[in-house]
Design a protein around this motif. Structure first.
Motif, PDB file in Angstrom:
ATOM      1  N   MET A  38       1.026  -1.201   0.022  1.00 21.31           N
ATOM      2  CA  MET A  38      -0.111   0.101  -0.094  1.00 21.31           C
ATOM      3  C   MET A  38       0.951   1.350  -0.053  1.00 21.31           C
ATOM      4  O   MET A  38       0.372   2.221  -0.449  1.00 21.31           O
ATOM      5  CB  MET A  38      -1.039   0.111   1.154  1.00 21.31           C
ATOM      6  CG  MET A  38      -2.105  -0.998   1.043  1.00 21.31           C
ATOM      7  SD  MET A  38      -3.206  -0.828   2.395  1.00 21.31           S
ATOM      8  CE  MET A  38      -4.164   0.573   2.080  1.00 21.31           C
TER       9      MET A  38
ATOM     10  N   TRP B 214       0.867   3.722  -6.495  1.00 21.66           N
ATOM     11  CA  TRP B 214      -0.320   3.241  -7.127  1.00 21.66           C
ATOM     12  C   TRP B 214      -0.731   3.760  -8.478  1.00 21.66           C
ATOM     13  O   TRP B 214      -1.508   3.266  -9.208  1.00 21.66           O
ATOM     14  CB  TRP B 214      -1.553   3.696  -6.171  1.00 21.66           C
ATOM     15  CG  TRP B 214      -1.640   2.522  -4.970  1.00 21.66           C
ATOM     16  CD1 TRP B 214      -0.488   2.101  -4.448  1.00 21.66           C
ATOM     17  CD2 TRP B 214      -2.738   2.072  -4.364  1.00 21.66           C
ATOM     18  NE1 TRP B 214      -0.874   1.111  -3.544  1.00 21.66           N
ATOM     19  CE2 TRP B 214      -2.402   1.237  -3.254  1.00 21.66           C
ATOM     20  CE3 TRP B 214      -4.076   2.466  -4.419  1.00 21.66           C
ATOM     21  CZ2 TRP B 214      -3.098   0.564  -2.475  1.00 21.66           C
ATOM     22  CZ3 TRP B 214      -5.089   1.823  -3.672  1.00 21.66           C
ATOM     23  CH2 TRP B 214      -4.678   0.872  -2.467  1.00 21.66           C
TER      24      TRP B 214
ATOM     25  N   ASP C 150       2.806   7.301  -5.102  1.00 19.21           N
ATOM     26  CA  ASP C 150       1.946   6.492  -3.996  1.00 19.21           C
ATOM     27  C   ASP C 150       1.184   7.247  -3.590  1.00 19.21           C
ATOM     28  O   ASP C 150       0.939   8.650  -3.988  1.00 19.21           O
ATOM     29  CB  ASP C 150       3.122   6.094  -2.908  1.00 19.21           C
ATOM     30  CG  ASP C 150       4.047   7.351  -2.296  1.00 19.21           C
ATOM     31  OD1 ASP C 150       3.391   8.294  -2.734  1.00 19.21           O
ATOM     32  OD2 ASP C 150       4.816   7.117  -1.668  1.00 19.21           O
ATOM     33  N   MET C 151       0.184   6.720  -2.536  1.00 21.01           N
ATOM     34  CA  MET C 151      -1.041   7.395  -2.103  1.00 21.01           C
ATOM     35  C   MET C 151      -0.762   8.819  -1.505  1.00 21.01           C
ATOM     36  O   MET C 151      -1.520   9.787  -1.550  1.00 21.01           O
ATOM     37  CB  MET C 151      -2.006   6.742  -1.242  1.00 21.01           C
ATOM     38  CG  MET C 151      -2.587   5.566  -2.068  1.00 21.01           C
ATOM     39  SD  MET C 151      -3.701   6.181  -3.474  1.00 21.01           S
ATOM     40  CE  MET C 151      -4.676   7.296  -2.771  1.00 21.01           C
TER      41      MET C 151
ATOM     42  N   TRP D 147      -8.064   5.114   1.912  1.00 20.73           N
ATOM     43  CA  TRP D 147      -6.641   4.512   1.918  1.00 20.73           C
ATOM     44  C   TRP D 147      -6.024   4.529   3.424  1.00 20.73           C
ATOM     45  O   TRP D 147      -5.571   3.506   3.817  1.00 20.73           O
ATOM     46  CB  TRP D 147      -5.797   5.140   0.802  1.00 20.73           C
ATOM     47  CG  TRP D 147      -4.357   4.575   0.863  1.00 20.73           C
ATOM     48  CD1 TRP D 147      -3.911   3.222   0.437  1.00 20.73           C
ATOM     49  CD2 TRP D 147      -3.121   5.004   1.773  1.00 20.73           C
ATOM     50  NE1 TRP D 147      -2.537   3.140   0.619  1.00 20.73           N
ATOM     51  CE2 TRP D 147      -2.091   4.352   1.233  1.00 20.73           C
ATOM     52  CE3 TRP D 147      -2.809   6.092   2.455  1.00 20.73           C
ATOM     53  CZ2 TRP D 147      -0.712   4.343   1.803  1.00 20.73           C
ATOM     54  CZ3 TRP D 147      -1.770   6.124   3.036  1.00 20.73           C
ATOM     55  CH2 TRP D 147      -0.539   5.522   2.471  1.00 20.73           C
TER      56      TRP D 147
ATOM     57  N   SER E 261      -8.344  -1.028  -3.811  1.00 22.86           N
ATOM     58  CA  SER E 261      -7.272  -1.005  -5.004  1.00 22.86           C
ATOM     59  C   SER E 261      -7.931  -1.594  -6.370  1.00 22.86           C
ATOM     60  O   SER E 261      -7.281  -1.204  -7.292  1.00 22.86           O
ATOM     61  CB  SER E 261      -6.177  -2.378  -4.574  1.00 22.86           C
ATOM     62  OG  SER E 261      -6.946  -3.449  -4.293  1.00 22.86           O
TER      63      SER E 261
ATOM     64  N   CYS F  96      -9.048   1.585  -7.949  1.00 23.85           N
ATOM     65  CA  CYS F  96      -7.954   2.641  -8.307  1.00 23.85           C
ATOM     66  C   CYS F  96      -7.499   1.819  -9.723  1.00 23.85           C
ATOM     67  O   CYS F  96      -7.010   2.807 -10.799  1.00 23.85           O
ATOM     68  CB  CYS F  96      -6.625   2.431  -7.442  1.00 23.85           C
ATOM     69  SG  CYS F  96      -5.314   3.289  -7.890  1.00 23.85           S
TER      70      CYS F  96
ATOM     71  N   PRO G  46      -2.546   2.321 -13.756  1.00 19.97           N
ATOM     72  CA  PRO G  46      -2.328   1.542 -12.337  1.00 19.97           C
ATOM     73  C   PRO G  46      -0.907   1.211 -12.349  1.00 19.97           C
ATOM     74  O   PRO G  46      -0.342   0.640 -13.141  1.00 19.97           O
ATOM     75  CB  PRO G  46      -3.256   0.625 -12.094  1.00 19.97           C
ATOM     76  CG  PRO G  46      -3.567  -0.050 -13.670  1.00 19.97           C
ATOM     77  CD  PRO G  46      -3.363   1.181 -14.369  1.00 19.97           C
TER      78      PRO G  46
ATOM     79  N   ALA H 204      -0.601  -0.707  -6.610  1.00 24.99           N
ATOM     80  CA  ALA H 204      -2.069  -0.942  -6.726  1.00 24.99           C
ATOM     81  C   ALA H 204      -2.659  -2.473  -7.026  1.00 24.99           C
ATOM     82  O   ALA H 204      -3.253  -3.216  -6.422  1.00 24.99           O
ATOM     83  CB  ALA H 204      -2.741   0.069  -7.506  1.00 24.99           C
TER      84      ALA H 204
ATOM     85  N   THR I 200      -1.326  -4.942  -4.095  1.00 25.23           N
ATOM     86  CA  THR I 200      -1.955  -4.827  -2.912  1.00 25.23           C
ATOM     87  C   THR I 200      -3.421  -5.485  -3.399  1.00 25.23           C
ATOM     88  O   THR I 200      -3.831  -6.145  -2.463  1.00 25.23           O
ATOM     89  CB  THR I 200      -2.523  -3.457  -2.710  1.00 25.23           C
ATOM     90  OG1 THR I 200      -1.285  -2.622  -2.634  1.00 25.23           O
ATOM     91  CG2 THR I 200      -3.424  -3.195  -1.712  1.00 25.23           C
TER      92      THR I 200
END
Length: 300
Positions: free
Chosen positions: A94, A98, A141-142, A199, A233, A236, A276, A280, A283
């Motif tokens: 995570m 992503w 990343d997130m 998230w 995920s 996403c 993606p 992602a 995950t």
């Protein structure tokens, strides 16, 4: 006189023993020792033979021994171990990228090729372009996606201010289109913010699920965390393809309507725009695997 059979004393001249009734022939005046009774030896209880240890051969026994050792050390069966492994793998993935923007590298490569095609310094330009690409981040990343949402809000706010100033001088159709674009940017920023909050909630649920699994042997929270993480995920992954298709179709239609076929060709050469990233996808795989193991595997 004494009986030669039982040793009892009898009067002199007795023919038969008054105690045992046997003949007194051969009786003597000395007492005879009574015959000793033989006590039978106590019998030992029956003991069943100990079973011979079963022999295990091959890789299956090694895997079974390792799983048995791990289960004895942790107190969990293979179902719980698979769930905990999926939770740890999902938690690590995570924090990986992503969202990917492959058009940045493709666009830069296209620009370098065009610049080097008519230049005598093609090698220098390619080296500078390679060094420039090293400083460009094409995967997010997130946490960086959340910071990107703040940047989008800043861009939308500045554009809205500019449109408001321009609309005071003239009412142009282009300003209305720009206003609609600003609204779309604000919507995208809000969606990214909501996605980041979800998230964070999935991260917290994974941690709480693992803690409850260790402390209370309760896996309900962990199963719910697997489901939520797999869902977010998957959203996403699907949203990346959907947004990529919308960007491509809008750009191509816009430049084609303006009669710029060459620009449409450039856009087609640098697509896809959004994809993606591996974080992602991994995950989604690990969280879905943990969810399946929780329903399929047994504890023993």
């Amino acid at each position: 006189m004494f009986c030669p059979h039982c040793g009892a004393q009898q009067p002199d001249g007795a023919v038969f023993c008054g105690n045992c009734g046997q003949s007194m022939v051969g009786a003597s005046s000395a007492p005879q020792a009574a015959p000793a009774r033989q006590t039978p030896a106590p019998q030992q209880p029956f003991a069943a033979p100990a079973p011979a240890p079963s022999a295990h051969h091959g890789l299956g026994s090694s895997g079974s021994n390792f799983q048995g050792t791990l289960s004895a050390a942790t107190g969990f069966g293979k179902r719980s171990l698979a769930m905990l492994g999926g939770a740890v793998a999902s938690f690590v993935c995570m924090f990986q990228p992503w969202v990917s923007l492959p058009f940045v590298d493709k666009g830069l490569d296209y620009a370098l090729q065009q610049a080097a095609s008519g230049s005598s310094t093609a090698m220098i330009e390619q080296q500078l372009g390679g060094a420039f690409k090293a400083f460009i981040n094409t995967s997010f990343d997130m946490p960086h996606v959340f910071s990107l949402s703040g940047s989008l809000r800043g861009i939308a706010s500045a554009a809205n201010t500019y449109i408001t100033q321009m609309s005071s001088y003239a009412d142009l159709p282009a300003l209305q289109q720009a206003q609609s674009a600003v609204g779309s940017i604000n919507l995208a920023a809000n969606v990214l913010t909501i996605f980041f909050v979800l998230w964070i909630a999935c991260l917290a649920a994974l941690i709480a699920g693992v803690v409850l699994k260790f402390v209370k042997k309760n896996d309900v929270v962990l199963i719910a965390a697997f489901g939520a993480t797999a869902a977010i995920s998957l959203v996403c992954v699907i949203a990346s393809f959907v947004v990529n298709g919308q960007i491509e179709s809008n750009l191509v239609s816009a430049f084609t309507s303006m009669g710029s076929s060459s620009t449409a060709g450039i856009i087609a050469s640098i697509k896809p725009f959004i994809q993606p990233a591996f974080g992602a996808i991994l995950t989604l795989i690990f969280s879905a695997a943990g969810l399946v193991c929780s329903f399929v595997l047994k504890e023993d």
